[in-house]
Design an enzyme around this catalytic site. Structure first.
Site, short mmCIF file in Angstrom:
data_model
loop_
_atom_site.label_atom_id
_atom_site.label_comp_id
_atom_site.label_asym_id
_atom_site.label_seq_id
_atom_site.Cartn_x
_atom_site.Cartn_y
_atom_site.Cartn_z
N SER A 61 -4.31 6.86 7.62
CA SER A 61 -4.27 5.61 6.86
C SER A 61 -4.61 5.79 5.39
CB SER A 61 -5.26 4.63 7.50
OG SER A 61 -5.69 3.65 6.58
N GLY A 62 -3.79 5.22 4.53
CA GLY A 62 -4.07 5.28 3.10
C GLY A 62 -5.33 4.52 2.75
N LEU A 63 -5.50 3.36 3.39
CA LEU A 63 -6.71 2.56 3.15
C LEU A 63 -7.96 3.36 3.55
CD1 LEU A 63 -8.18 -0.12 2.52
CD2 LEU A 63 -7.80 -0.77 4.90
N ASP A 112 -7.51 1.61 -2.60
CA ASP A 112 -6.20 1.92 -1.99
C ASP A 112 -5.09 1.60 -3.00
OD1 ASP A 112 -4.25 2.53 -0.14
OD2 ASP A 112 -4.50 0.70 1.05
N ASP A 169 0.48 7.71 6.27
CA ASP A 169 0.76 6.51 5.48
C ASP A 169 1.01 7.00 4.05
OD1 ASP A 169 0.69 4.21 3.99
OD2 ASP A 169 -1.38 3.68 4.50
N ASP A 177 2.28 5.61 1.47
CA ASP A 177 2.40 4.58 0.44
C ASP A 177 3.86 4.44 0.00
OD1 ASP A 177 -0.29 4.14 0.71
OD2 ASP A 177 -0.88 5.33 -1.01
N GLU A 194 6.57 2.69 2.10
CA GLU A 194 6.73 1.23 2.02
C GLU A 194 7.53 0.85 0.78
OE1 GLU A 194 2.41 1.06 2.16
OE2 GLU A 194 2.36 -0.14 0.33
N LYS A 224 0.85 1.45 -5.73
CA LYS A 224 0.81 0.31 -4.80
C LYS A 224 -0.61 -0.25 -4.73
CE LYS A 224 -1.13 0.66 -1.44
NZ LYS A 224 -1.18 1.03 0.00
N ASN A 267 -3.12 -2.37 -1.61
CA ASN A 267 -3.14 -2.69 -0.18
C ASN A 267 -2.47 -4.05 0.08
OD1 ASN A 267 -4.64 -3.93 2.38
ND2 ASN A 267 -4.61 -1.71 2.55
N SER A 268 -1.75 -4.12 1.19
CA SER A 268 -0.96 -5.31 1.52
C SER A 268 -1.81 -6.55 1.70
CB SER A 268 -0.19 -5.08 2.82
OG SER A 268 0.58 -3.92 2.72
N ARG A 293 8.86 1.21 5.83
CA ARG A 293 7.98 0.05 6.03
C ARG A 293 8.42 -1.12 5.17
NH1 ARG A 293 1.45 0.39 5.34
NH2 ARG A 293 1.10 -1.57 4.23
N HIS A 303 5.71 -5.22 8.55
CA HIS A 303 4.30 -5.57 8.33
C HIS A 303 4.16 -7.08 8.12
CE1 HIS A 303 0.27 -4.50 8.02
NE2 HIS A 303 0.14 -4.16 6.75
C1 SPV Z 1 -3.17 1.53 5.87
O1 SPV Z 1 -3.79 1.76 6.93
O2 SPV Z 1 -3.47 2.03 4.78
C2 SPV Z 1 -2.03 0.63 5.89
C3 SPV Z 1 -1.98 -0.45 6.85
O3 SPV Z 1 -1.17 0.74 5.05
S1 SPV Z 1 -2.55 -1.86 6.07
O4 SPV Z 1 -3.85 -1.58 5.50
O5 SPV Z 1 -2.59 -2.82 7.16
O6 SPV Z 1 -1.61 -2.29 5.07
MG MG Z 2 -1.72 1.90 3.51
#
Ligand code: SPV
Ligand code: MG
Length: 291
Positions: free
Chosen positions: A42-44, A54, A81, A83, A110, A116, A118-119, A155, A186
């Site tokens: 996971s990027g986060l 992130d 992930d 990005d 994505e 980017k 975080n979503s 994504r 997502h």
């Molecule tokens: C991550 O885990 O970094 C993701 C998923 O991209 S989310 O945080 O839900 O966007």
């Molecule tokens: Mg991410």
């Protein structure tokens, strides 16, 4: 089985499969020994564990360094992930090359712009990538991979950015045609409405991946009924680690003594076990002069 092939099988299997988040070598090993079939890098979580946001503040080569430890320590596939692919098609091509060298099974990119965010932070204000530009990036990545089983997951951030189903579907179809091995749709809603609408129109055209972080109350059975291929538990190990570290630090700070905390934390011998200390002892007998 090769890690790339393992991930391809998870994406294409008729059952719902799962990936569990990890963010370093230790958490990756824990995910594998728990029984999971694959890891979400996971990027986060990786950025959080490095103490940064992130927002591509950690460089892509710093992410690669973390991935190398995760991959070396495990035998299950890792989906990175990735990005936005850290730049344009050319940066994304180089990313694929470097991931393959480290036995990473696939990368998810994505359709947003670099850098980017975080979503779940101001998602609706984030511009999406141009559909043709993003499709070209997917194609470039697929053309670059040397292992046919390496996976590129595309994504969709359309729902996050407030776009209509029609435009999200149009993008999904373009990314499928560009060669993506699966589509990740997502959503940041607490219900599964967007996912349900998407799945109904998509009609099983290609494997679909979801990240139910915000709609965690939807029963997993519903994802099965909808025909989802892969669900990602995306950040729960870093969140668990944060809670445990906060609690432990606070208690030791307050009490200035270790007695009460000792039974609540993993033993030092558990650290040695996870590190594979036994193997080193055996190897020393074999390779060091025995006196
Ligand atoms: C991550 O885990 O970094 C993701 C998923 O991209 S989310 O945080 O839900 O966007
Ligand atoms: Mg991410």
């Amino acid at each position: 089985m090769k890690k790339t092939k393992q991930l391809r099988s998870l994406l294409n299997s008729p059952q719902l499969e799962f990936l569990m988040e990890a963010h370093n070598g230790l958490s990756a090993k824990i995910v594998e020994e728990t029984g999971f079939s694959g890891i979400w890098a996971s990027g986060l979580s990786i950025s959080a564990s490095l103490g940064v946001r992130d927002n591509n503040e950690a460089s892509w080569t710093q992410v690669l360094e973390v991935l190398e430890f995760m991959s070396d320590g495990t035998s299950i596939p890792i989906l990175l992930d990735g990005d936005t692919g850290y730049g344009n098609f050319n940066n994304a091509r180089r990313l694929v090359k470097k991931l393959e060298q480290r036995q990473i099974a696939g990368v998810c990119i994505e359709d947003k712009l670099f850098p980017k965010t975080n979503s779940f932070i101001n998602g609706d204000t984030q511009p999406l990538a141009d559909i043709e530009e993003f499709s070209g990036k997917i194609k470039a990545m697929k053309d670059t991979q040397t292992d046919d089983d390496f996976n590129v997951v595309a994504r969709l951030e359309g729902f996050i950015a407030g776009h209509e189903l029609k435009s999200v579907l149009e993008r999904a179809e373009a990314y499928r045609k560009a060669g993506a091995d699966a589509i990740l749709v997502h959503s940041k809603r607490a219900d599964s409405n967007e996912i349900e609408l998407f799945m109904k129109e998509w009609g099983g055209r290609h494997p679909v991946v979801i990240v139910p972080t915000k709609y965690y109350q939807i029963p997993t059975e519903r994802f099965r009924e909808l025909g989802i291929s892969l669900a990602i538990w995306a950040n729960h190990n870093v969140r668990a680690a944060i809670s445990a570290m906060q609690k432990t630090s606070e208690e030791i700070y307050r009490i200035q003594n270790l007695t009460s905390i000792e039974k609540q934390v993993a033993s030092v011998s558990e650290i040695f076990r996870l590190q594979g200390a036994d193997e080193l002892l055996e190897a020393e007998k074999k390779y060091l002069p025995q006196r």
